[in-house]
Scaffold this motif. Structure first.
Motif, PDB file in Angstrom:
ATOM      1  N   ILE A   1     -14.148  31.522  28.633  1.00  0.00           N
ATOM      2  CA  ILE A   1     -14.980  32.001  27.524  1.00  0.00           C
ATOM      3  C   ILE A   1     -15.474  30.825  26.685  1.00  0.00           C
ATOM      4  O   ILE A   1     -16.659  30.730  26.358  1.00  0.00           O
ATOM      5  CB  ILE A   1     -14.202  33.031  26.673  1.00  0.00           C
TER       6      ILE A   1
ATOM      7  N   THR B   1     -10.351  37.765  22.600  1.00  0.00           N
ATOM      8  CA  THR B   1     -10.386  36.299  22.590  1.00  0.00           C
ATOM      9  C   THR B   1     -11.258  35.797  21.446  1.00  0.00           C
ATOM     10  O   THR B   1     -10.873  34.869  20.728  1.00  0.00           O
ATOM     11  CB  THR B   1     -10.899  35.765  23.944  1.00  0.00           C
TER      12      THR B   1
ATOM     13  N   LEU C   1     -22.158  37.125  26.370  1.00  0.00           N
ATOM     14  CA  LEU C   1     -20.917  36.638  26.971  1.00  0.00           C
ATOM     15  C   LEU C   1     -20.452  37.569  28.091  1.00  0.00           C
ATOM     16  O   LEU C   1     -20.046  37.109  29.153  1.00  0.00           O
ATOM     17  CB  LEU C   1     -19.824  36.497  25.914  1.00  0.00           C
ATOM     18  N   GLU C   2     -20.546  38.874  27.871  1.00  0.00           N
ATOM     19  CA  GLU C   2     -20.159  39.836  28.899  1.00  0.00           C
ATOM     20  C   GLU C   2     -21.002  39.652  30.158  1.00  0.00           C
ATOM     21  O   GLU C   2     -20.483  39.708  31.276  1.00  0.00           O
ATOM     22  CB  GLU C   2     -20.306  41.265  28.383  1.00  0.00           C
TER      23      GLU C   2
ATOM     24  N   LYS D   1     -14.594  43.220  29.029  1.00  0.00           N
ATOM     25  CA  LYS D   1     -15.146  43.016  27.682  1.00  0.00           C
ATOM     26  C   LYS D   1     -14.089  43.130  26.588  1.00  0.00           C
ATOM     27  O   LYS D   1     -14.210  42.504  25.550  1.00  0.00           O
ATOM     28  CB  LYS D   1     -16.333  43.927  27.412  1.00  0.00           C
TER      29      LYS D   1
ATOM     30  N   ASN E   1      -8.663  32.750  31.023  1.00  0.00           N
ATOM     31  CA  ASN E   1      -9.759  33.516  30.420  1.00  0.00           C
ATOM     32  C   ASN E   1     -10.302  32.837  29.166  1.00  0.00           C
ATOM     33  O   ASN E   1     -11.517  32.779  28.966  1.00  0.00           O
ATOM     34  CB  ASN E   1      -9.310  34.940  30.088  1.00  0.00           C
ATOM     35  N   ARG E   2      -9.422  32.350  28.315  1.00  0.00           N
ATOM     36  CA  ARG E   2      -9.872  31.671  27.094  1.00  0.00           C
ATOM     37  C   ARG E   2     -10.684  30.429  27.436  1.00  0.00           C
ATOM     38  O   ARG E   2     -11.700  30.142  26.794  1.00  0.00           O
ATOM     39  CB  ARG E   2      -8.680  31.296  26.221  1.00  0.00           C
TER      40      ARG E   2
ATOM     41  N   ILE F   1     -12.701  39.683  26.271  1.00  0.00           N
ATOM     42  CA  ILE F   1     -13.657  38.822  25.561  1.00  0.00           C
ATOM     43  C   ILE F   1     -13.587  39.100  24.066  1.00  0.00           C
ATOM     44  O   ILE F   1     -13.513  38.178  23.251  1.00  0.00           O
ATOM     45  CB  ILE F   1     -15.092  39.017  26.096  1.00  0.00           C
TER      46      ILE F   1
END
Length: 143
Positions: A24, A55, A40-41, A49, A20-21, A52
């Motif tokens: 993103i 992070t 970003l979402e 979210k 995930n990181r 996110i």
């Protein structure tokens, strides 16, 4: 920016890479401009979210992103300086388009030094120019 470059930035800033990181950070890199949380979402529909948000908080704690307040909210961009630098060598101006609502990096315009009065200590600096971007004004960008 390649996945290798993103992993390198994460390593320099002490951020443990997870899927995930990495997604993103890659999305932020590929955007080529600062992104809001909602942007970003939208671009990362498969990531919750709350993930996110957590992070981005971790990235900020490790000085891996800059948070830019542009009057329309907070936008985030990857920091390109080294984590061990005592001063941020990546400070540059930003441009907020009042028509489309996007914020752009003006990397060739450094933030000017400001002599603060005695007793004041700078933590962060935002240098923001507001106007109409070349795309919205119908003019091509000339760098």
């Amino acid at each position: 920016m390649s996945d290798y470059d993103v992993l390198h930035i994460m390593g320099e800033h002490g951020v443990r890479p997870t899927a995930n990181r990495l997604m993103i950070a890659r999305a932020m890199s590929e955007a080529g401009r600062p992104m809001s949380m909602s942007e970003l979402e939208t671009s990362l529909e498969t990531i919750d979210k709350s993930i996110i948000s957590r992070t981005l908080s971790q990235f900020r704690e490790h000085h891996m992103v800059h948070a830019i307040e542009d009057g329309g909210g907070i936008r985030y961009e990857l920091c390109r300086c080294h984590a061990d630098e005592s001063e941020d060598s990546d400070l540059h101006a930003h441009f907020y388009c009042e028509r489309c609502g996007k914020t752009f990096c003006l990397e060739n315009i450094p933030v000017p030094a400001v002599d603060l009065p005695r007793g004041y200590q700078s933590i962060t600096v935002n240098y923001l120019i507001k106007g109409i971007c070349p795309q919205c004004s119908g003019h091509s960008s000339q760098s």
